[in-house]
Scaffold this motif. Structure first.
Motif, mmCIF file in Angstrom:
data_model
loop_
_atom_site.group_PDB
_atom_site.id
_atom_site.type_symbol
_atom_site.label_atom_id
_atom_site.label_comp_id
_atom_site.label_asym_id
_atom_site.label_seq_id
_atom_site.Cartn_x
_atom_site.Cartn_y
_atom_site.Cartn_z
ATOM 1 N N ASP A 1 -65.429 -4.282 -74.027
ATOM 2 C CA ASP A 1 -68.021 -4.618 -74.556
ATOM 3 C C ASP A 1 -67.726 -4.836 -75.658
ATOM 4 O O ASP A 1 -67.450 -3.588 -76.321
ATOM 5 N N PRO A 2 -68.040 -5.627 -76.438
ATOM 6 C CA PRO A 2 -68.214 -6.167 -78.025
ATOM 7 C C PRO A 2 -69.143 -4.977 -78.535
ATOM 8 O O PRO A 2 -68.746 -4.670 -79.802
ATOM 9 N N GLU A 3 -69.994 -4.679 -78.034
ATOM 10 C CA GLU A 3 -70.845 -3.428 -78.743
ATOM 11 C C GLU A 3 -69.915 -2.481 -78.564
ATOM 12 O O GLU A 3 -70.544 -1.435 -79.927
ATOM 13 N N VAL A 4 -70.134 -2.410 -78.328
ATOM 14 C CA VAL A 4 -68.420 -0.582 -78.097
ATOM 15 C C VAL A 4 -67.578 -0.869 -79.013
ATOM 16 O O VAL A 4 -67.138 0.146 -79.965
ATOM 17 N N GLN A 5 -66.914 -2.044 -79.471
ATOM 18 C CA GLN A 5 -65.209 -2.036 -80.033
ATOM 19 C C GLN A 5 -66.282 -2.351 -81.463
ATOM 20 O O GLN A 5 -65.912 -1.589 -82.144
ATOM 21 N N ALA A 6 -67.239 -2.658 -82.010
ATOM 22 C CA ALA A 6 -67.650 -3.098 -83.366
ATOM 23 C C ALA A 6 -68.336 -1.438 -83.088
ATOM 24 O O ALA A 6 -67.982 -1.079 -84.444
ATOM 25 N N ALA A 7 -68.885 -0.627 -82.413
ATOM 26 C CA ALA A 7 -69.474 0.909 -82.958
ATOM 27 C C ALA A 7 -68.632 1.690 -83.012
ATOM 28 O O ALA A 7 -68.381 2.339 -83.910
ATOM 29 N N ALA A 8 -67.587 1.759 -82.230
ATOM 30 C CA ALA A 8 -66.264 2.226 -82.927
ATOM 31 C C ALA A 8 -65.557 1.917 -83.697
ATOM 32 O O ALA A 8 -65.062 2.943 -84.945
ATOM 33 N N THR A 9 -65.411 0.722 -84.018
ATOM 34 C CA THR A 9 -64.987 0.305 -85.767
ATOM 35 C C THR A 9 -65.294 0.820 -87.189
ATOM 36 O O THR A 9 -65.055 0.844 -87.781
ATOM 37 N N GLU A 10 -66.744 0.140 -86.814
ATOM 38 C CA GLU A 10 -68.198 1.073 -88.093
ATOM 39 C C GLU A 10 -67.781 2.698 -87.889
ATOM 40 O O GLU A 10 -68.245 2.720 -89.360
ATOM 41 N N ALA A 11 -68.370 2.838 -87.417
ATOM 42 C CA ALA A 11 -68.037 4.669 -86.755
ATOM 43 C C ALA A 11 -66.833 5.194 -87.544
ATOM 44 O O ALA A 11 -66.571 6.272 -88.568
ATOM 45 N N LEU A 12 -65.868 4.865 -86.929
ATOM 46 C CA LEU A 12 -64.706 5.397 -87.702
ATOM 47 C C LEU A 12 -64.492 4.890 -89.648
ATOM 48 O O LEU A 12 -63.626 6.024 -89.707
ATOM 49 N N GLY A 13 -64.391 3.629 -89.662
ATOM 50 C CA GLY A 13 -65.231 3.291 -91.128
ATOM 51 C C GLY A 13 -63.476 3.196 -91.704
ATOM 52 O O GLY A 13 -62.028 3.048 -90.802
ATOM 53 N N ASP A 14 -63.140 4.197 -92.861
ATOM 54 C CA ASP A 14 -61.855 4.054 -93.175
ATOM 55 C C ASP A 14 -60.649 4.695 -93.230
ATOM 56 O O ASP A 14 -59.723 5.049 -93.870
ATOM 57 N N ARG A 15 -61.213 5.430 -92.495
ATOM 58 C CA ARG A 15 -60.526 6.753 -92.358
ATOM 59 C C ARG A 15 -59.531 6.444 -90.835
ATOM 60 O O ARG A 15 -59.686 5.602 -89.759
ATOM 61 N N ARG A 16 -58.195 6.972 -90.869
ATOM 62 C CA ARG A 16 -57.210 7.032 -90.133
ATOM 63 C C ARG A 16 -57.531 7.397 -88.797
ATOM 64 O O ARG A 16 -58.036 8.701 -88.829
ATOM 65 N N GLY A 17 -57.634 6.751 -87.906
ATOM 66 C CA GLY A 17 -57.622 7.708 -86.572
ATOM 67 C C GLY A 17 -57.768 6.315 -85.322
ATOM 68 O O GLY A 17 -56.831 5.238 -85.467
ATOM 69 N N ALA A 18 -58.104 6.573 -84.042
ATOM 70 C CA ALA A 18 -58.332 5.785 -83.211
ATOM 71 C C ALA A 18 -59.481 6.377 -82.472
ATOM 72 O O ALA A 18 -60.349 7.602 -82.505
ATOM 73 N N ALA A 19 -59.832 5.308 -81.361
ATOM 74 C CA ALA A 19 -60.825 5.676 -80.656
ATOM 75 C C ALA A 19 -61.378 4.474 -79.022
ATOM 76 O O ALA A 19 -60.488 3.211 -79.519
ATOM 77 N N VAL A 20 -61.516 5.244 -77.819
ATOM 78 C CA VAL A 20 -60.737 4.439 -76.854
ATOM 79 C C VAL A 20 -62.236 5.105 -75.612
ATOM 80 O O VAL A 20 -62.826 6.214 -76.028
ATOM 81 N N ALA A 21 -62.753 4.022 -75.440
ATOM 82 C CA ALA A 21 -63.781 3.907 -73.991
ATOM 83 C C ALA A 21 -63.310 3.382 -72.907
ATOM 84 O O ALA A 21 -62.417 2.382 -72.572
#
Length: 485
Positions: free
Chosen positions: A140-160
């Motif tokens: 889902d491009p909106e969820v992918q964008a939200a995760a990318t922007e919310a993580l910002g420059d911090r190291r880590g990962a997000a999955v939905a």
């Protein structure tokens, strides 16, 4: 025929036989291996003579091939490169198909996979240039964008995930990289870019969502303990547990405290539901000992621990350790000692609870399409296991909802949408550093999206950022983007 001539004839016959065997071996038995040998320039150039299939998100290419005027006829290009780098991977003349779908689905994208035989045959008959198949993703491009922007420059990962189907709605790993730097036809620049990426101590080429050095899950693992307790039939959400200010690890003099040194309950007897809500260390360390290592391990395996998985990229199996002493067992109850998970596995736990206790097999490719956009293959949701009963799933959902409403996960709350979740703060190393976790799903009564987020500790000197403080807001952004209102 005299003896010398007969011997000479046998030698000549043996030489011709050896030549025939070696030629046959090279041309037929070793042909595929020789063709696939890295650095085989003829093969590499041949690969670039075909239009490699596109990788699509919601019908829009995030990886495609553009014609060129140089010896390499096609240039691989990546749109929104940093956002999707670990999903697409890269395709390089020098380094081949690396990471992500470029590697996992190389044969399909190149058009050489057995499943594309009839398409290749049709192309030959019609005189159409042979090309690869395209992949339409579940992202889902909106969820992918939200995760990318919310993580910002911090190291880590997000999955939905879509808990009902197993579709991967987002997969983000930070730091990211630009695949275009590796797909360039300026080979000296490609070598320089690759060296910089492989030498970077932040390891941007590692997809932290599904592999690399696995993470201690911290208090998110308490969901597994709570599930095991409910499934045992000996505990209900209202069962009281031992949960004082501290818990002495069995066989040691080491005192395990609660986070911040707080009491879980004025009487030191929090219920199972209260222990989840306030993330009580002492009660879950005690509970692990009561349940036993076998019961905890079996519950973890029911959620997917220790099992191979391809999405289609290979996922590193999560780990619940063997041969535990009593103190180590207690520490696993709070997701410490040698418990290790991928963020995808953490998301699978929440997704199973959201789906009435049933774990679905995660997948990233929705459709494989031919050069004429005809659907060649369409993915179908597949049940992986029943992790817990419907009743246990409903009870766990109520506990997780209380975490967001009144507990440590309030930063994940959404207006007018009930969110279920669990925070985690997982220590690692020897200096008290900790990673921040959040996992959950929404809406709690009709789940559409399940997520897991980890924000790595930036240094070994942790400054007190918890899962509720830094991971929950990332999850909130993803949930908000993925929930239909």
């Amino acid at each position: 025929m005299n003896t010398p001539i007969r011997r000479l004839a046998l030698v000549v016959f043996a030489m011709f036989t050896a030549l025939l065997v070696s030629t046959t071996w090279i041309q037929f038995v070793q042909a595929e291996d020789l063709r696939e040998t890295p650095g085989n320039r003829r093969t590499l150039i041949d690969n670039y003579s075909r239009d490699r299939g596109a990788i699509l998100v919601d019908g829009t290419p995030i990886a495609s091939s553009q014609p060129t005027d140089d010896e390499l006829e096609w240039l691989r290009q990546y749109d929104q490169a940093q956002r999707y780098a670990h999903v697409t991977g890269y395709y390089s003349f020098t380094y081949g198909a690396g990471l992500g779908l470029e590697r996992a689905e190389d044969a399909v994208l190149a058009g050489t996979d057995d499943s594309l035989f009839y398409q290749r045959l049709a192309d030959v008959v019609t005189g159409t240039p042979v090309s690869g198949a395209s992949l339409e993703l579940t992202i889902d491009p909106e969820v992918q964008a939200a995760a990318t922007e919310a993580l910002g420059d911090r190291r880590g990962a997000a999955v939905a995930l879509n808990p009902q189907t197993g579709e991967i709605l987002a997969m983000v790993s930070k730091p990211s990289f630009d695949p275009n730097a590796l797909s360039s036809h300026q080979l000296a620049a490609v070598d320089e870019a690759y060296a910089a990426l492989t030498d970077d101590p932040a390891e941007p080429l590692v997809n932290r969502a599904i592999g690399g050095d696995l993470y201690p899950p911290g208090s998110t693992f308490k969901l597994v303990l709570a599930a095991a307790a409910l499934e045992s039939g000996e505990y209900t959400p209202d069962t009281e547990l031992e949960g004082g200010l501290t818990y002495t690890l069995p066989g040691t003099e080491t005192e395990l405290p609660n986070f911040g040194g707080a009491a879980c309950d004025p009487e030191g007897r929090p219920t199972l539901a209260e222990s989840v809500q306030v993330s009580c260390n002492t009660s879950f360390a005690w509970l692990a000992g009561e349940l036993g290592a076998d019961a905890v391990r079996e519950q973890a395996e029911a959620f997917g621990f220790g099992q191979p998985l391809e999405v289609p990229m290979s996922v590193t199996p999560s780990i619940y350790p063997d041969e535990l002493d009593d103190a180590q067992l207690a520490l696993t109850g709070i997701g410490q000692f040698e418990v290790r998970e991928t963020p995808l596995q953490v998301a699978m736990i929440s997704a199973a609870i959201a789906n009435g206790g049933v774990t679905m097999t995660p997948y990233l490719v929705e459709e494989v399409r031919g050069s004429d956009l005809e659907v060649i293959e369409r993915a179908e949701p597949r049940t992986r296991s029943r992790a817990v009963s419907q009743e246990s799933a409903e009870q766990l959902t109520e506990m997780m909802t209380s975490v967001v409403e009144r507990g440590s996960g309030q930063a994940a709350a959404l207006p007018d949408v009930e969110v279920a979740g669990k925070t985690g703060t997982a220590e690692f190393g020897e200096n008290g550093a900790a990673h921040a976790w959040f996992t959950g799903f929404a809406p709690a009564d009709d789940p559409q999206i399940a997520v897991a987020v980890i924000v790595e500790s930036a240094t070994d000197n942790w400054v007190g950022e918890t899962g509720g403080q830094v991971a929950a807001p990332v999850a909130r952004a993803m949930l908000e983007a993925g929930v239909e209102r």
